[in-house]
Every structure is written in C-alpha cells, then in structure tokens.
Design an enzyme around this catalytic site. Structure first.
Site, mmCIF file in Angstrom:
data_model
loop_
_atom_site.group_PDB
_atom_site.id
_atom_site.type_symbol
_atom_site.label_atom_id
_atom_site.label_comp_id
_atom_site.label_asym_id
_atom_site.label_seq_id
_atom_site.Cartn_x
_atom_site.Cartn_y
_atom_site.Cartn_z
ATOM 1 N N CYS A 187 45.343 -22.240 138.129
ATOM 2 C CA CYS A 187 46.582 -23.131 138.063
ATOM 3 C C CYS A 187 47.505 -22.798 139.370
ATOM 4 O O CYS A 187 48.039 -21.818 139.495
ATOM 5 C CB CYS A 187 47.401 -22.334 136.720
ATOM 6 S SG CYS A 187 49.071 -23.447 136.648
ATOM 7 N N CYS A 214 51.065 -22.611 138.736
ATOM 8 C CA CYS A 214 51.800 -21.476 138.567
ATOM 9 C C CYS A 214 51.605 -20.479 139.630
ATOM 10 O O CYS A 214 52.347 -19.485 140.091
ATOM 11 C CB CYS A 214 50.732 -20.817 137.152
ATOM 12 S SG CYS A 214 50.267 -22.067 136.005
ATOM 13 N N ASP A 215 50.679 -20.386 140.400
ATOM 14 C CA ASP A 215 50.459 -19.249 141.409
ATOM 15 C C ASP A 215 50.342 -19.747 142.852
ATOM 16 O O ASP A 215 50.327 -18.898 143.717
ATOM 17 C CB ASP A 215 48.874 -18.571 141.090
ATOM 18 C CG ASP A 215 48.891 -18.103 139.480
ATOM 19 O OD1 ASP A 215 49.999 -17.501 139.127
ATOM 20 O OD2 ASP A 215 47.897 -18.266 139.070
HETATM 21 P P1 FAD Z 1 48.194 -21.195 124.767
HETATM 22 O O1 FAD Z 1 49.029 -20.325 125.298
HETATM 23 O O2 FAD Z 1 46.823 -21.651 125.403
HETATM 24 O O3 FAD Z 1 47.939 -20.560 123.369
HETATM 25 C C1 FAD Z 1 46.921 -21.047 122.306
HETATM 26 C C2 FAD Z 1 46.888 -20.242 121.269
HETATM 27 O O4 FAD Z 1 45.965 -20.791 120.208
HETATM 28 C C3 FAD Z 1 46.227 -18.863 121.339
HETATM 29 O O5 FAD Z 1 47.292 -17.719 120.798
HETATM 30 C C4 FAD Z 1 45.085 -18.759 120.771
HETATM 31 O O6 FAD Z 1 44.583 -17.390 120.169
HETATM 32 C C5 FAD Z 1 45.417 -19.770 119.491
HETATM 33 N N1 FAD Z 1 43.978 -20.274 119.080
HETATM 34 C C6 FAD Z 1 43.204 -21.066 119.645
HETATM 35 N N2 FAD Z 1 42.225 -21.347 118.678
HETATM 36 C C7 FAD Z 1 42.845 -20.917 117.603
HETATM 37 C C8 FAD Z 1 42.173 -20.864 116.202
HETATM 38 N N3 FAD Z 1 41.161 -21.595 115.744
HETATM 39 N N4 FAD Z 1 42.948 -20.386 115.025
HETATM 40 C C9 FAD Z 1 44.326 -19.878 115.503
HETATM 41 N N5 FAD Z 1 44.731 -19.700 116.612
HETATM 42 C C10 FAD Z 1 44.051 -20.348 117.614
HETATM 43 N N6 FAD Z 1 52.699 -21.687 132.985
HETATM 44 C C11 FAD Z 1 53.776 -21.640 133.366
HETATM 45 O O7 FAD Z 1 54.708 -22.393 132.923
HETATM 46 N N7 FAD Z 1 54.130 -20.646 134.411
HETATM 47 C C12 FAD Z 1 53.113 -19.690 134.836
HETATM 48 O O8 FAD Z 1 53.397 -18.902 135.967
HETATM 49 C C13 FAD Z 1 51.858 -19.672 134.365
HETATM 50 N N8 FAD Z 1 50.990 -18.938 134.771
HETATM 51 C C14 FAD Z 1 49.663 -19.250 134.287
HETATM 52 C C15 FAD Z 1 48.589 -18.140 134.504
HETATM 53 C C16 FAD Z 1 47.439 -18.087 134.010
HETATM 54 C C17 FAD Z 1 46.355 -17.366 134.434
HETATM 55 C C18 FAD Z 1 47.138 -19.315 132.936
HETATM 56 C C19 FAD Z 1 45.483 -19.217 132.535
HETATM 57 C C20 FAD Z 1 47.806 -20.190 132.668
HETATM 58 C C21 FAD Z 1 49.360 -20.132 133.258
HETATM 59 N N9 FAD Z 1 50.257 -20.872 132.905
HETATM 60 C C22 FAD Z 1 51.568 -20.957 133.141
HETATM 61 C C23 FAD Z 1 50.147 -22.043 131.937
HETATM 62 C C24 FAD Z 1 50.650 -21.666 130.599
HETATM 63 O O9 FAD Z 1 49.994 -20.388 130.171
HETATM 64 C C25 FAD Z 1 50.200 -22.582 129.501
HETATM 65 O O10 FAD Z 1 50.422 -23.937 129.994
HETATM 66 C C26 FAD Z 1 50.847 -22.233 128.050
HETATM 67 O O11 FAD Z 1 50.251 -21.027 127.752
HETATM 68 C C27 FAD Z 1 50.392 -23.217 126.901
HETATM 69 O O12 FAD Z 1 50.660 -22.825 125.937
HETATM 70 P P2 FAD Z 1 50.329 -23.077 124.332
HETATM 71 O O13 FAD Z 1 51.472 -22.681 123.452
HETATM 72 O O14 FAD Z 1 50.011 -24.691 124.501
HETATM 73 O O15 FAD Z 1 48.699 -22.602 124.402
#
Ligand code: FAD
Length: 318
Positions: A141, A144-145
């Site tokens: 990302c 992010c980084d």
């Molecule tokens: P996610 O965070 O992807 O969460 C998905 C959830 O769904 C998880 O809890 C998982 O367990 C659950 N899930 C999946 N399948 C199922 C199922 N079948 N049943 C029940 N639960 C399920 N963004 C920033 O804004 N700033 C940053 O500095 C940043 N740094 C990052 C660094 C890294 C290494 C990564 C990988 C991403 C980073 N991001 C950052 C991006 C950010 O993490 C994502 O945009 C954000 O987490 C998305 O949120 P979300 O709630 O949509 O899903």
C-alpha cells in the site's frame, strides 16, 4: 439467546474499521448489533505498525492499538462481538424478508439487515522473503507506507493499473521507483501507461522478476531481480518493496447471491451502501477497489449503519 429464535436488527460481518464504525453507529441507534469478527479480529490494520494518516492521531498510532480502541468504543454502546466466521448466508429477496447467517462453528442467526464489511486482501507473490521483510520494507500500500520512503529508492512489482498507480504515487515522494514488469509490456490502461512514461524517476524494467531481498535485522536494503529472458541477475539498492499485483475482496460466500464485479467487489448503489438485495449493505474495502483506506472504510461503515437503521424503521412503519 440471540440464536435461532430472535430476529436481530442487524448483523455486521467483519471487524475492520468499516465493521466497527458500523457497530458504533448501529449500537447508538439501539439496533443491538451482533458482530461476527472473522479470523482476523481488527482487520487489515492489525498487520501494520504505524498508522499516521487517520485523523485524530497527530503522533500516529499502531494498527492493533487503533483497532482495540474501535472495538472498545463499539462494545461500550452495546455491540455484541463474537469470534466466529461466517460460512454461509441465505438472503431474502424482497423488502422485509429475513436473512439467515450461518457460522463455521455451527451457529445460525436470523436478521432483518446485514452489513458486510469483510474487506479485501492484498495479493502477494507468495515467496518466503516477503514474509521475512513484511513491515521491514515490504508493503502492499503506497498511500499507507510511501511516506516512510521519502527520498529513497523503491521497487514496485507489477504491470497493471494497481502497479502503475502505486508507481506514479511513489514517484512524487521517492528518489527512484524501479517498476518490475514480468511481461514485455504493461497491462495498465493507456492513460496510466502514459502517466508512467511521463514520470522521469520511474525506471521501467520489462521481463524482470523479483528474485530475492537482502537486508539486516529484517530491514530491506537490496532487491535481487532477474531478467526472465536471459536469467541475468541485477542487484538494486532499495529500501522499500511495493507489491502491486492486485487485491482480492473477501466475497466467496456471497458468490451467486449478491451482484459483484468480475473481480469480486460487491456492487453498491452510488453514494449508498445498498447492495442489490433489500436489507443487505456493504461497506469498506469489500465494495471499494479505488480508495482502500481505513478512513474511507470507516466512513462507509457509518453510512451502512445509517442505511440499515433507516431500512429497519421503514419496515416498522409499514
Ligand atoms: P478489513 O480491515 O480488511 O477487515 C475485514 C474483516 O472482515 C476482518 O476482520 C476479517 O476477519 C473479516 N472477515 C472476512 N471474511 C469473513 C467472514 N467470512 N466472516 C466473518 N468475518 C470475515 N489504511 C490507512 O488508512 N492507513 C494506513 O496506514 C494503512 N496501512 C495499511 C498497512 C497494511 C499492511 C495494510 C494491509 C493495509 C493498510 N491500510 C491502511 C488499508 C486499511 O487497512 C484498509 O483500507 C482497511 O482495513 C479496510 O477496512 P475494512 O473494514 O473494509 O476491512
């Protein structure tokens, strides 16, 4: 007991920023939300150290700490959080139909609304060296980084739109961006290719693959790359490696049940979180291949809870 008998107002699937924000709003609207966390409690941010771009944390915060705070806030207002994973959903078709959510541990819940926030996972190459240096130079990302590599040399792996976007973004911050493209052409759209071509500090390396990473104390200092036509190796002095070969939304359990695009991202109506099934809403990375940030996911989670609340009240007034 919430199982089997009660009909819940909302079930939130996934415990990332979208899920917990939806939970905070739904709980405060007295919807008594049930959250099913999935395997990755806290979502993608739990895999990162510093989050510096989430508003309200001028000194930054670690990803895991931020997610603990979000969970506390959601629970404080009455969200019930259960550690389980959804294995199957049975979705009603019409307004007012009840949906059924089943989990891998054999639980079954009935609900008026579902908020899907199952996120997406960045694709990696699947090599051991990526794991060794994850958080020590390997990232998926740039937004992010990228900032951590300002003025430094980095590698971007990939030749599609994601890679072209990451490379042009990083080129503004970094000294040199080496773009490793496996084929002898870019798969990215014409407009993105033009942007790459016009950026003087992006060095395109065709027919080139990442072979290995070298460094000290799990911090990358060199990338070993190989020309896949003549097997010639080159060593690049770099501090960051951005793997940009795409993302995979976590939507397998919704295949054939909800509208999605060809890569699996759920379709939502513009400026809304409504899917094509009444009472089923989607928020965060699972429905967003463009922004993919914690703050946008949180914003969408808020929208989903408000949409779900409005939907449930409209049923009550029928
Ligand atoms: P996610 O965070 O992807 O969460 C998905 C959830 O769904 C998880 O809890 C998982 O367990 C659950 N899930 C999946 N399948 C199922 C199922 N079948 N049943 C029940 N639960 C399920 N963004 C920033 O804004 N700033 C940053 O500095 C940043 N740094 C990052 C660094 C890294 C290494 C990564 C990988 C991403 C980073 N991001 C950052 C991006 C950010 O993490 C994502 O945009 C954000 O987490 C998305 O949120 P979300 O709630 O949509 O899903």
């Amino acid at each position: 007991m919430t199982e089997n008998t009660d009909i819940l107002e909302t079930i939130i699937i996934g415990s990332g920023p979208a899920g917990f924000t939806a939970a905070i709003y739904a709980a405060r609207a007295e919807m008594n939300p049930l959250m099913i966390t999935g395997l990755e409690l806290g979502g993608q941010l739990t895999t990162t150290t510093e989050v510096e771009n989430f508003p309200g944390y001028p000194d930054g915060i670690t990803g895991p700490e931020m997610m603990i705070q979000l969970q506390k806030q959601a629970e404080k207002f009455g969200t019930q959080v259960i550690i389980d994973t959804v294995s199957e959903v049975e979705l009603g078709k019409n307004v007012g139909d009840i949906h059924i959510v089943k989990t891998i541990s054999g639980k079954e819940f009935k609900t008026k609304t579902i908020i899907i926030s199952t996120g997406a996972s960045a694709k990696y190459l699947g090599k051991d060296f990526e794991k060794t240096y994850r958080g020590g130079g390997v990232s998926a990302c740039a937004t992010c980084d990228g900032f951590f590599y300002r003025g430094k040399n980095v590698v971007v792996v990939g030749g599609g739109d994601t890679a072209a976007e990451e490379a042009t973004y990083l080129a503004k911050i970094c000294k040199t961006v080496y773009m490793l493209v496996r084929k002898d052409y870019l798969k990215a759209s014409k407009i993105m290719q033009d942007r790459v071509d016009l950026t003087s500090n992006i060095v395109l390396m065709y027919n080139t693959e990442l072979q290995d990473l070298k460094g000290d104390n799990n911090l990358v200092s060199q990338a070993v790359v190989i020309d896949n036509l003549n097997n010639e190796e080159k060593v690049l002095d770099v501090d960051g490696i951005f793997i940009a070969i795409g993302h995979k939304p976590n939507t397998e359990i919704f295949k054939g049940k909800l509208e999605m695009d060809e890569t699996g991202y759920l379709h939502v109506k513009p400026f809304s979180t409504e899917t094509n099934i009444p009472g089923v809403f989607a928020a965060g990375d699972v429905a967003d291949k463009k922004y993919r940030q914690a703050i946008t996911a949180a914003g969408a989670g808020c929208m989903a809870a408000l949409d779900a609340e409005k939907y449930v009240s409209s049923l009550d007034h029928h």
